[in-house]
Design a protein around this motif. Structure first.
Motif, PDB file in Angstrom:
ATOM      1  N   TYR A 140       0.836  -1.213   0.000  1.00 30.90           N
ATOM      2  CA  TYR A 140       0.000   0.000   0.000  1.00 30.90           C
ATOM      3  C   TYR A 140       0.867   1.258   0.000  1.00 30.90           C
ATOM      4  CZ  TYR A 140      -3.773   3.146   1.466  1.00 30.90           C
ATOM      5  OH  TYR A 140      -4.683   4.166   1.550  1.00 30.90           O
ATOM      6  N   LYS A 141       1.908   1.243   0.802  1.00 26.62           N
ATOM      7  CA  LYS A 141       2.820   2.386   0.861  1.00 26.62           C
ATOM      8  C   LYS A 141       3.514   2.617  -0.468  1.00 26.62           C
ATOM      9  CE  LYS A 141       6.985   4.021   3.262  1.00 26.62           C
ATOM     10  NZ  LYS A 141       8.000   3.685   4.296  1.00 26.62           N
ATOM     11  N   GLU A 142       3.901   1.528  -1.143  1.00 34.23           N
ATOM     12  CA  GLU A 142       4.641   1.651  -2.396  1.00 34.23           C
ATOM     13  C   GLU A 142       3.748   2.069  -3.563  1.00 34.23           C
ATOM     14  OE1 GLU A 142       8.007   1.248  -3.003  1.00 34.23           O
ATOM     15  OE2 GLU A 142       8.172   1.253  -0.823  1.00 34.23           O
ATOM     16  N   ILE A 143       2.512   1.584  -3.578  1.00 34.17           N
ATOM     17  CA  ILE A 143       1.675   1.839  -4.751  1.00 34.17           C
ATOM     18  C   ILE A 143       0.851   3.118  -4.643  1.00 34.17           C
ATOM     19  CG2 ILE A 143      -0.395   0.568  -4.012  1.00 34.17           C
ATOM     20  CD1 ILE A 143      -0.480  -0.541  -6.932  1.00 34.17           C
ATOM     21  N   MET A 144       0.565   3.574  -3.440  1.00 32.29           N
ATOM     22  CA  MET A 144      -0.292   4.739  -3.260  1.00 32.29           C
ATOM     23  C   MET A 144       0.129   5.956  -4.083  1.00 32.29           C
ATOM     24  SD  MET A 144      -2.859   6.320  -1.964  1.00 32.29           S
ATOM     25  CE  MET A 144      -3.574   5.596  -0.503  1.00 32.29           C
ATOM     26  N   PRO A 145       1.437   6.288  -4.164  1.00 31.23           N
ATOM     27  CA  PRO A 145       1.825   7.472  -4.946  1.00 31.23           C
ATOM     28  C   PRO A 145       1.495   7.385  -6.437  1.00 31.23           C
ATOM     29  CG  PRO A 145       3.589   6.816  -3.455  1.00 31.23           C
ATOM     30  CD  PRO A 145       2.587   5.710  -3.448  1.00 31.23           C
ATOM     31  N   LEU A 146       1.235   6.179  -6.955  1.00 28.75           N
ATOM     32  CA  LEU A 146       0.949   6.017  -8.378  1.00 28.75           C
ATOM     33  C   LEU A 146      -0.503   6.335  -8.732  1.00 28.75           C
ATOM     34  CD1 LEU A 146       2.882   2.719  -9.210  1.00 28.75           C
ATOM     35  CD2 LEU A 146       3.688   5.079  -9.345  1.00 28.75           C
ATOM     36  N   TYR A 147      -1.344   6.516  -7.727  1.00 25.71           N
ATOM     37  CA  TYR A 147      -2.776   6.706  -7.961  1.00 25.71           C
ATOM     38  C   TYR A 147      -3.143   8.187  -7.985  1.00 25.71           C
ATOM     39  CZ  TYR A 147      -4.122   1.807  -7.657  1.00 25.71           C
ATOM     40  OH  TYR A 147      -4.280   0.467  -7.905  1.00 25.71           O
ATOM     41  N   GLN A 148      -3.800   8.597  -9.069  1.00 25.14           N
ATOM     42  CA  GLN A 148      -4.365   9.942  -9.111  1.00 25.14           C
ATOM     43  C   GLN A 148      -5.612  10.016  -8.244  1.00 25.14           C
ATOM     44  OE1 GLN A 148      -4.909  10.845 -13.300  1.00 25.14           O
ATOM     45  NE2 GLN A 148      -2.857  11.717 -13.424  1.00 25.14           N
ATOM     46  N   ASP A 149      -6.464   8.993  -8.352  1.00 26.03           N
ATOM     47  CA  ASP A 149      -7.655   8.915  -7.528  1.00 26.03           C
ATOM     48  C   ASP A 149      -7.377   7.940  -6.385  1.00 26.03           C
ATOM     49  OD1 ASP A 149     -10.097   8.558  -6.342  1.00 26.03           O
ATOM     50  OD2 ASP A 149     -11.200   8.112  -8.188  1.00 26.03           O
ATOM     51  N   LYS A 150      -7.120   8.474  -5.207  1.00 26.64           N
ATOM     52  CA  LYS A 150      -6.729   7.647  -4.060  1.00 26.64           C
ATOM     53  C   LYS A 150      -7.866   6.747  -3.575  1.00 26.64           C
ATOM     54  CE  LYS A 150      -2.799   9.870  -4.002  1.00 26.64           C
ATOM     55  NZ  LYS A 150      -1.594   9.268  -4.609  1.00 26.64           N
ATOM     56  N   ASN A 151      -9.086   7.005  -3.993  1.00 25.71           N
ATOM     57  CA  ASN A 151     -10.208   6.168  -3.591  1.00 25.71           C
ATOM     58  C   ASN A 151     -10.180   4.804  -4.266  1.00 25.71           C
ATOM     59  OD1 ASN A 151     -11.476   8.103  -1.887  1.00 25.71           O
ATOM     60  ND2 ASN A 151     -12.268   9.148  -3.703  1.00 25.71           N
ATOM     61  N   ARG A 152      -9.372   4.661  -5.300  1.00 25.44           N
ATOM     62  CA  ARG A 152      -9.325   3.409  -6.064  1.00 25.44           C
ATOM     63  C   ARG A 152      -8.344   2.395  -5.481  1.00 25.44           C
ATOM     64  NH1 ARG A 152     -11.566   3.804 -11.256  1.00 25.44           N
ATOM     65  NH2 ARG A 152     -10.040   2.389 -12.178  1.00 25.44           N
ATOM     66  N   ILE A 153      -7.638   2.765  -4.418  1.00 23.52           N
ATOM     67  CA  ILE A 153      -6.739   1.843  -3.733  1.00 23.52           C
ATOM     68  C   ILE A 153      -6.986   1.986  -2.234  1.00 23.52           C
ATOM     69  CG2 ILE A 153      -4.883   3.578  -3.863  1.00 23.52           C
ATOM     70  CD1 ILE A 153      -4.260  -0.211  -3.842  1.00 23.52           C
ATOM     71  N   GLU A 154      -7.281   0.870  -1.564  1.00 23.76           N
ATOM     72  CA  GLU A 154      -7.633   0.967  -0.155  1.00 23.76           C
ATOM     73  C   GLU A 154      -7.163  -0.272   0.605  1.00 23.76           C
ATOM     74  OE1 GLU A 154     -11.438   2.225   2.662  1.00 23.76           O
ATOM     75  OE2 GLU A 154     -11.719   1.948   0.496  1.00 23.76           O
ATOM     76  N   LEU A 155      -6.620  -0.026   1.798  1.00 22.39           N
ATOM     77  CA  LEU A 155      -6.279  -1.084   2.742  1.00 22.39           C
ATOM     78  C   LEU A 155      -7.092  -0.849   4.006  1.00 22.39           C
ATOM     79  CD1 LEU A 155      -4.633  -3.429   3.960  1.00 22.39           C
ATOM     80  CD2 LEU A 155      -2.835  -1.767   4.518  1.00 22.39           C
TER      81      LEU A 155
END
Length: 257
Positions: free
Chosen positions: A215-230
């Protein structure tokens, strides 16, 4: 999609995709192409032991397929309590990945599946599998990982430490393959794609630390942060809860419409 169906509105069917036995659930009255979820079971489990989850997901409008992995169910189950058989863990995951394209192809060809609305989900070992299948199949719409891992190398290190396994040559080929396929080593393939991870923070079987790392590594790649969640569940060990299923339904409803 948000209208709950009665129990007698679900068709449950035993099918085979090549040599892969599976259970297929689908709403009885569905006329259009169906949004479809591939659900992977965990180590020592089987398709039959996941029937209730398949039924729950189908009851809210999804077609669901649950295949048996090798070494499980109808496919020559092994003694899971024998620590020596732990070496089959990664082989089982790799085989699941190898077979995933056949399953997707058959679903689209024969089972009224909307090719643009296929999601993948899994618990424990099935969560590892689902993460790998999603990573390497860009056409899949959404991923949910229950008590699994999207950082395989890290999880493998934790497993080896817990089992007292040292670096040995016989595991090198397996570890090379882990490193190659590992979702965390292929982050560009996952950029901006919907991923939900649900995990007990006290999981003693599959540590949540690997999901935190991913989650820490991939989060910066997301423009819409709602599309990645832990989402972590306090004081929860290696279990799937009603809340997890509710979160999963909401996630698929949001990203598989």
């Amino acid at each position: 999609m948000n209208n709950y169906l009665r129990a007698d509105s679900i068709i449950e069917e035993k099918i085979y995709i090549g040599e892969i036995p599976a259970i297929l659930f689908r709403p009885k009255e569905a006329k259009d192409l169906l949004p479809t979820i591939i659900f992977y079971h965990g180590w020592s489990s089987s398709k039959e032991l996941q029937r209730i989850r398949g039924f729950i997901l189908s009851a809210v409008g999804y077609q669901v397929i649950i295949p048996d992995a090798i070494n499980h169910g109808e496919r020559n189950p092994i003694d899971y309590n024998d620590i020596k058989n732990g070496r089959y863990f990664w082989d089982t995951i790799f085989k699941n990945l190898d077979e995933s394209n056949d399953i997707i192809h058959e679903l689209i060809l024969k089972y009224n599946t909307d090719p643009n609305r296929i999601g993948v989900m899994g618990n424990s070992m099935g969560g590892f599998t689902a993460a790998g299948v999603f990573t390497h199949n860009p056409k899949l719409k959404s991923l949910i990982v229950l008590n699994g891992s999207c950082a395989w190398q890290n999880s493998n290190k934790i497993f080896k430490k817990a089992l007292g396994i040292n670096e040995v040559e016989e595991f090198k080929e397996i570890e090379d393959k882990i490193n190659e396929i590992d979702p965390i080593n292929n982050l560009q393939l996952l950029k901006d794609r919907p991923i939900l991870m649900l995990h007990g923070d006290s999981d003693s079987v599959v540590s949540v630390e690997s999901q935190r790392l991913f989650y820490k590594e991939i989060m910066p790649l997301y423009q819409d942060k709602n599309r990645i969640e832990l989402i972590e569940y306090p004081n929860l060990n290696h279990f799937v809860t009603t809340n997890m299923m509710e979160e999963s339904i909401s996630w698929f409803y949001k990203y598989m419409r």
